[in-house]
Motif scaffolding. Structure first.
Motif, mmCIF file in Angstrom:
data_model
loop_
_atom_site.group_PDB
_atom_site.id
_atom_site.type_symbol
_atom_site.label_atom_id
_atom_site.label_comp_id
_atom_site.label_asym_id
_atom_site.label_seq_id
_atom_site.Cartn_x
_atom_site.Cartn_y
_atom_site.Cartn_z
ATOM 1 N N MET A 1 5.358 12.088 -0.560
ATOM 2 C CA MET A 1 4.580 10.967 -0.056
ATOM 3 C C MET A 1 3.140 11.148 -0.514
ATOM 4 S SD MET A 1 4.498 8.228 1.928
ATOM 5 C CE MET A 1 3.023 7.294 1.577
ATOM 6 N N PHE A 2 2.740 10.421 -1.556
ATOM 7 C CA PHE A 2 1.371 10.484 -2.051
ATOM 8 C C PHE A 2 0.510 9.498 -1.254
ATOM 9 C CE2 PHE A 2 4.011 12.040 -5.445
ATOM 10 C CZ PHE A 2 3.282 13.071 -5.986
ATOM 11 N N GLY A 3 -0.670 9.968 -0.812
ATOM 12 C CA GLY A 3 -1.483 9.153 0.077
ATOM 13 C C GLY A 3 -0.990 9.232 1.510
ATOM 14 N N ALA A 4 -0.477 10.393 1.893
ATOM 15 C CA ALA A 4 0.135 10.554 3.212
ATOM 16 C C ALA A 4 -0.863 10.470 4.358
ATOM 17 C CB ALA A 4 0.870 11.892 3.278
ATOM 18 N N GLY A 5 -2.153 10.623 4.068
ATOM 19 C CA GLY A 5 -3.143 10.628 5.139
ATOM 20 C C GLY A 5 -3.578 9.254 5.597
ATOM 21 N N GLY A 6 -3.250 8.204 4.855
ATOM 22 C CA GLY A 6 -3.613 6.852 5.254
ATOM 23 C C GLY A 6 -2.662 6.299 6.307
ATOM 24 N N ARG A 7 -2.970 5.102 6.793
ATOM 25 C CA ARG A 7 -2.153 4.540 7.871
ATOM 26 C C ARG A 7 -0.724 4.261 7.428
ATOM 27 N NH1 ARG A 7 -6.556 0.300 10.538
ATOM 28 N NH2 ARG A 7 -7.762 1.875 11.680
ATOM 29 N N VAL A 8 -0.558 3.684 6.249
ATOM 30 C CA VAL A 8 0.787 3.431 5.751
ATOM 31 C C VAL A 8 1.494 4.750 5.464
ATOM 32 C CG1 VAL A 8 2.155 2.447 3.876
ATOM 33 C CG2 VAL A 8 0.219 1.176 4.809
ATOM 34 N N GLY A 9 0.781 5.687 4.853
ATOM 35 C CA GLY A 9 1.368 6.980 4.565
ATOM 36 C C GLY A 9 1.845 7.690 5.819
ATOM 37 N N ARG A 10 1.023 7.676 6.848
ATOM 38 C CA ARG A 10 1.400 8.325 8.104
ATOM 39 C C ARG A 10 2.639 7.663 8.716
ATOM 40 N NH1 ARG A 10 -2.308 11.608 10.663
ATOM 41 N NH2 ARG A 10 -4.264 11.937 9.531
ATOM 42 N N ALA A 11 2.674 6.342 8.682
ATOM 43 C CA ALA A 11 3.823 5.627 9.243
ATOM 44 C C ALA A 11 5.094 5.955 8.475
ATOM 45 C CB ALA A 11 3.558 4.128 9.238
ATOM 46 N N ALA A 12 4.975 6.037 7.151
ATOM 47 C CA ALA A 12 6.145 6.350 6.334
ATOM 48 C C ALA A 12 6.619 7.779 6.568
ATOM 49 C CB ALA A 12 5.821 6.126 4.861
ATOM 50 N N VAL A 13 5.682 8.704 6.684
ATOM 51 C CA VAL A 13 6.053 10.090 6.983
ATOM 52 C C VAL A 13 6.789 10.159 8.319
ATOM 53 C CG1 VAL A 13 5.153 12.374 7.589
ATOM 54 C CG2 VAL A 13 4.238 11.155 5.595
ATOM 55 N N ALA A 14 6.257 9.496 9.337
ATOM 56 C CA ALA A 14 6.876 9.525 10.663
ATOM 57 C C ALA A 14 8.286 8.928 10.631
ATOM 58 C CB ALA A 14 6.001 8.767 11.659
ATOM 59 N N GLU A 15 8.449 7.822 9.918
ATOM 60 C CA GLU A 15 9.768 7.186 9.835
ATOM 61 C C GLU A 15 10.754 8.076 9.092
ATOM 62 O OE1 GLU A 15 12.813 4.438 10.329
ATOM 63 O OE2 GLU A 15 10.853 4.549 11.328
ATOM 64 N N ALA A 16 10.290 8.696 8.019
ATOM 65 C CA ALA A 16 11.173 9.580 7.251
ATOM 66 C C ALA A 16 11.636 10.764 8.091
ATOM 67 C CB ALA A 16 10.460 10.064 5.992
ATOM 68 N N VAL A 17 10.710 11.366 8.820
ATOM 69 C CA VAL A 17 11.055 12.508 9.669
ATOM 70 C C VAL A 17 12.015 12.078 10.768
ATOM 71 C CG1 VAL A 17 10.139 14.179 11.319
ATOM 72 C CG2 VAL A 17 8.955 13.796 9.150
#
Length: 209
Positions: A1-17
């Motif tokens: 996840m490139f750009g994981a620190g932004g709002r979209v990145g954080r949401a995508a990381v959370a959903e993936a986990v």
């Protein structure tokens, strides 16, 4: 996840986990994003515009998501550099799926007419939008058949405060009718759905509530 620190990145990381995936969260300055670390998440330093960095960090992964952005360099320069790096780096790493985040102003409101083409559209926003246009054109021209890519485009109102609804609508290349907004969590749903069950390829996919 490139750009994981932004709002979209954080949401995508959370959903993936939440779906049981292991995620490599790539940021430019890890010390500023230590809160991302946790079960299923490895926080690393990386550069979305450097092919070697992309290749090294993507190796062994099933897919990559690019939500990285920089506002301190010209839009066209950044987004084309990122597209080139993603194509070269992911191909080298053997990663076959890329989702990259686009911008609603590049969507069509009528055949051949984009939001950014309106006569009264602010020039500074048109210039920024052109970066995503150039990114899309570069991906179309340079990504080989081994890289299945998709540009996912949220509506103008990407709402950080909106609650997750658990659903979304899509259209290819055009603005969706309706309120034109989506929660970050619902955009993350669309991203993960397209990773787990790819249905669209090499297009601009508009996503909205």
């Amino acid at each position: 996840m490139f750009g994981a620190g932004g709002r979209v990145g954080r949401a995508a990381v959370a959903e993936a986990v939440a779906r049981g995936h292991r995620v490599t969260a790539v940021v430019r300055a890890p010390d500023a994003y230590r809160d991302l670390e946790g079960a299923g998440v490895t926080l690393v330093r990386g550069d979305a515009t450097d092919a070697a960095s992309v290749a090294a960090l993507a190796a062994g992964h099933d897919a990559a998501v690019n939500a990285a952005v920089r506002l301190d360099v010209p839009s066209v320069d950044f987004f084309t550099a990122a597209a080139k790096a993603m194509v070269a780096g992911l191909t080298e790493a053997g990663v076959g799926r890329l989702l990259t985040l686009g911008i609603a102003t590049t969507l069509e409101t009528a055949p051949g007419v984009r939001i950014m083409d309106a006569p009264d559209f602010p020039e500074q926003y048109r210039t920024f939008s052109q970066g995503h246009v150039a990114e899309f054109e570069l991906l179309t021209a340079e990504a080989g058949p081994e890289l299945d890519w998709l540009m996912v485009i949220p509506p103008m109102d990407l709402n950080a405060e909106a609650e997750r609804t658990g659903g979304y609508r899509t259209a290819v290349g055009t603005v969706l009718d309706g309120p034109g907004r989506i929660a970050h969590a619902d955009l993350a749903l669309a991203l993960l759905d397209e990773i787990e069950r790819p249905r669209h390829s090499r297009v601009q996919l508009a996503v909205s509530s």
